[in-house]
Design a protein around this motif. Structure first.
Motif, PDB file in Angstrom:
ATOM      1  N   SER A   1     -21.534 -47.389  -1.592  1.00  0.00           N
ATOM      2  CA  SER A   1     -20.631 -46.836  -2.606  1.00  0.00           C
ATOM      3  C   SER A   1     -21.253 -45.612  -3.261  1.00  0.00           C
ATOM      4  O   SER A   1     -22.449 -45.599  -3.521  1.00  0.00           O
TER       5      SER A   1
ATOM      6  N   HIS B   1     -21.790 -38.925  -4.015  1.00  0.00           N
ATOM      7  CA  HIS B   1     -21.376 -37.980  -2.956  1.00  0.00           C
ATOM      8  C   HIS B   1     -21.324 -36.554  -3.481  1.00  0.00           C
ATOM      9  O   HIS B   1     -21.204 -35.617  -2.704  1.00  0.00           O
TER      10      HIS B   1
ATOM     11  N   ASP C   1     -13.344 -36.434  -1.058  1.00  0.00           N
ATOM     12  CA  ASP C   1     -13.650 -37.428  -0.024  1.00  0.00           C
ATOM     13  C   ASP C   1     -13.723 -38.839  -0.623  1.00  0.00           C
ATOM     14  O   ASP C   1     -13.564 -39.826   0.099  1.00  0.00           O
ATOM     15  N   CYS C   2     -14.039 -38.930  -1.907  1.00  0.00           N
ATOM     16  CA  CYS C   2     -14.054 -40.225  -2.606  1.00  0.00           C
ATOM     17  C   CYS C   2     -13.345 -40.015  -3.951  1.00  0.00           C
ATOM     18  O   CYS C   2     -13.992 -40.002  -5.015  1.00  0.00           O
TER      19      CYS C   2
ATOM     20  N   GLU D   1     -11.558 -48.805   2.995  1.00  0.00           N
ATOM     21  CA  GLU D   1     -12.213 -47.535   3.331  1.00  0.00           C
ATOM     22  C   GLU D   1     -13.248 -47.758   4.437  1.00  0.00           C
ATOM     23  O   GLU D   1     -13.397 -46.962   5.354  1.00  0.00           O
TER      24      GLU D   1
ATOM     25  N   ASP E   1     -15.291 -44.650  -0.537  1.00  0.00           N
ATOM     26  CA  ASP E   1     -14.742 -44.780  -1.890  1.00  0.00           C
ATOM     27  C   ASP E   1     -14.640 -46.233  -2.369  1.00  0.00           C
ATOM     28  O   ASP E   1     -14.742 -47.182  -1.590  1.00  0.00           O
TER      29      ASP E   1
ATOM     30  N   GLY F   1      -4.747 -39.227  -5.505  1.00  0.00           N
ATOM     31  CA  GLY F   1      -5.787 -38.264  -5.143  1.00  0.00           C
ATOM     32  C   GLY F   1      -5.459 -36.885  -5.683  1.00  0.00           C
ATOM     33  O   GLY F   1      -6.200 -35.943  -5.457  1.00  0.00           O
TER      34      GLY F   1
ATOM     35  N   LYS G   1     -10.006 -48.943  -7.139  1.00  0.00           N
ATOM     36  CA  LYS G   1      -9.801 -48.393  -8.488  1.00  0.00           C
ATOM     37  C   LYS G   1      -9.874 -49.478  -9.565  1.00  0.00           C
ATOM     38  O   LYS G   1     -10.180 -49.209 -10.716  1.00  0.00           O
TER      39      LYS G   1
ATOM     40  N   TYR H   1     -20.157 -33.471   1.711  1.00  0.00           N
ATOM     41  CA  TYR H   1     -19.035 -34.131   1.022  1.00  0.00           C
ATOM     42  C   TYR H   1     -18.357 -33.194   0.029  1.00  0.00           C
ATOM     43  O   TYR H   1     -18.995 -32.336  -0.571  1.00  0.00           O
TER      44      TYR H   1
ATOM     45  N   VAL I   1     -11.338 -41.783  -5.890  1.00  0.00           N
ATOM     46  CA  VAL I   1     -11.341 -42.813  -6.947  1.00  0.00           C
ATOM     47  C   VAL I   1     -12.681 -42.783  -7.697  1.00  0.00           C
ATOM     48  O   VAL I   1     -12.738 -42.906  -8.921  1.00  0.00           O
ATOM     49  N   SER I   2     -13.755 -42.575  -6.960  1.00  0.00           N
ATOM     50  CA  SER I   2     -15.082 -42.492  -7.594  1.00  0.00           C
ATOM     51  C   SER I   2     -15.160 -41.258  -8.482  1.00  0.00           C
ATOM     52  O   SER I   2     -15.702 -41.297  -9.592  1.00  0.00           O
ATOM     53  N   HIS I   3     -14.626 -40.166  -7.963  1.00  0.00           N
ATOM     54  CA  HIS I   3     -14.643 -38.920  -8.742  1.00  0.00           C
ATOM     55  C   HIS I   3     -13.900 -39.126 -10.062  1.00  0.00           C
ATOM     56  O   HIS I   3     -14.398 -38.783 -11.133  1.00  0.00           O
TER      57      HIS I   3
END
Ligand SMILES: Cc1ncc(COP(=O)(O)O)c(C=O)c1O
Length: 411
Positions: free
Chosen positions: A82, A359, A373-374, A116, A104, A291, A107, A369, A376-378
């Motif tokens: 992750s 990332h 690309d991720c 993923e 990712d 996204g 959420k 990256y 939800v993390s962002h």
């Protein structure tokens, strides 16, 4: 009223005589390395975690490193994990020349999303196309049980089995957490625990522990933490010096007896927060993340309003018999800056775990990256904020935190 994010003094005051007695016993023995207390703690922890074997080591970071060494991870091998975690998860992979593959998170739980992972292993994920990894070199998955909640382990273990991958649980924040009635650290091939002082079970300095399922890998782990020697001065492997100090083991054994009581109180505090926030009418619902939210430079957001999202217990229904142990109580809000300013003005502790997902870290720029690309993390890195939670937090303090957040959100 000043409210700390965590107050370890209150915990220490409640168990001081027992702790002093336990430390004194070690001082009297002068047996500081691999003393009896280490073996005793290891036995207590494997029983507590319902694991097969447990070995103390110097830190949670080393526990991760030892697990990767035990599976013989080679430079250039890939490990899926992750991006929304403390740096150590990926740092351990890189320290032995491995390459982290960041996929990712969900959420709701903030944990690695098995969908993923599947998309990646099926070769259909844009990140697969970008990294173009040699499939033979993908060796392991490290799900992180973030904030005290276990990742969705059934599909992760299933995918690992299908693709012949090891599963290393980063359980640094989740000792005693449960998934379908099973304890963190007993679900994968390895469980890596941190006893950093601020953890739910915290030592008086750095300390860690690794649980292992398989007997052969367990013996290897035991040797690797002792420079790869067994018996002493006979090195079948190149290991590291990563032991758990006897004094730390003595402290941890005392604290372990209280851990369930402390975790239950954390759960109670989380429920009180949830209830009070809901009563104040500021809790919204998580929508679908397209996204293209504002955090990604678009004009939509899964938080369709200025309401907050309280922690989601995904390890409960429909993943029955879950137990979130609330290492952190983390809310999401689009108004994070406003909330932080209000908390700061009242001297109320808070923190962002984690402001930059891995990332997007400079040291991993070579992977190529992009934030999207991720997504939800962002997005989580822009909206998550952790509020005070520790067993000794009083009702008045909880109310003060809630009132401050509510006023900031409504104001
Ligand atoms: C998710 C996670 N992984 C790994 C670690 C590393 O543990 P330590 O600080 O004991 O090395 C931590 C703790 O800080 C953590 O929170």
């Amino acid at each position: 009223m000043s409210i700390p994010l965590l107050d370890l003094n209150r915990q220490y005051e409640s168990i001081k005589p027992e702790i002093k007695k336990a430390i004194d016993k070690v001082l009297e023995s002068q047996y500081f390395i691999m003393g009896d207390e280490v073996r005793e703690l290891e036995e207590e922890v494997w029983k507590y975690c319902e694991a097969n074997y447990a070995y103390g080591c110097a830190s949670g970071s080393d526990a991760l490193l030892l697990a990767l060494m035990a599976i013989d991870l080679q430079p250039g091998d890939y490990v899926i994990t992750s991006p929304f975690t403390f740096f150590a998860t990926a740092g351990a992979i890189s320290r032995i020349g491995g390459i982290p593959i960041f996929l990712d998170i969900e959420k709701d739980s903030f944990n690695l999303d098995p969908k993923e992972v599947k998309r990646f292993l099926d070769g259909e994920h844009p990140v697969f196309k970008k990294l173009d990894p040699d499939r033979e070199k993908i060796k392991a998955i490290i799900p992180v049980h973030l904030y005290g909640q276990v990742a969705d382990m059934d599909p992760i273990n299933k995918l690992a089995k299908e693709h012949n991958l090891h599963v290393i649980e980063d359980a640094a924040q989740s000792i005693g957490a449960e998934y379908k009635g099973q304890r963190a650290g007993s679900l994968g091939d390895f469980g890596c625990f941190s006893f950093f002082p601020s953890k739910n079970l915290g030592a008086f300095g750095d300390a860690g522990l690794i649980t292992v399922k398989d007997e052969t890998l367990a013996q290897k782990t035991d040797i690797l933490r002792l420079h790869g020697a067994k018996p002493k001065y006979h090195h079948s492997l190149v290991g590291i010096n990563s032991r758990l100090d006897t004094i730390q083991a003595a402290v941890l054994s005392v604290k372990l007896q209280y851990l369930d009581e402390w975790s239950d109180r954390r759960r109670e505090i989380a429920q009180t927060y949830n209830h009070l926030f809901a009563e104040a009418g500021i809790v919204g619902e998580l929508g679908d993340c397209s996204g293209s939210c504002s955090a990604m430079g678009g004009n939509e957001c899964e938080l369709h309003s200025d309401k907050i999202i309280t922690p989601q217990e995904t390890t409960g229904s429909p993943r029955e018999n879950g137990r979130h142990i609330y290492h952190q109580y983390t809310i999401r809000t689009r108004k994070r800056d406003v909330v932080m300013k209000a908390l700061k003005a009242k001297d109320i502790g808070h923190s962002i775990y984690y402001p930059i997902p891995l990332h997007e870290q400079e040291c991993f720029a070579y992977l190529g990256y992009e934030p999207k690309d991720c997504p939800v993390s962002h997005c989580a890195s822009k909206q998550a904020i952790s509020l005070p939670i520790f067993p000794e937090l009083s009702s008045e303090e909880i109310e003060e935190v809630v009132n401050t957040v509510v006023d900031a959100v409504l104001g």
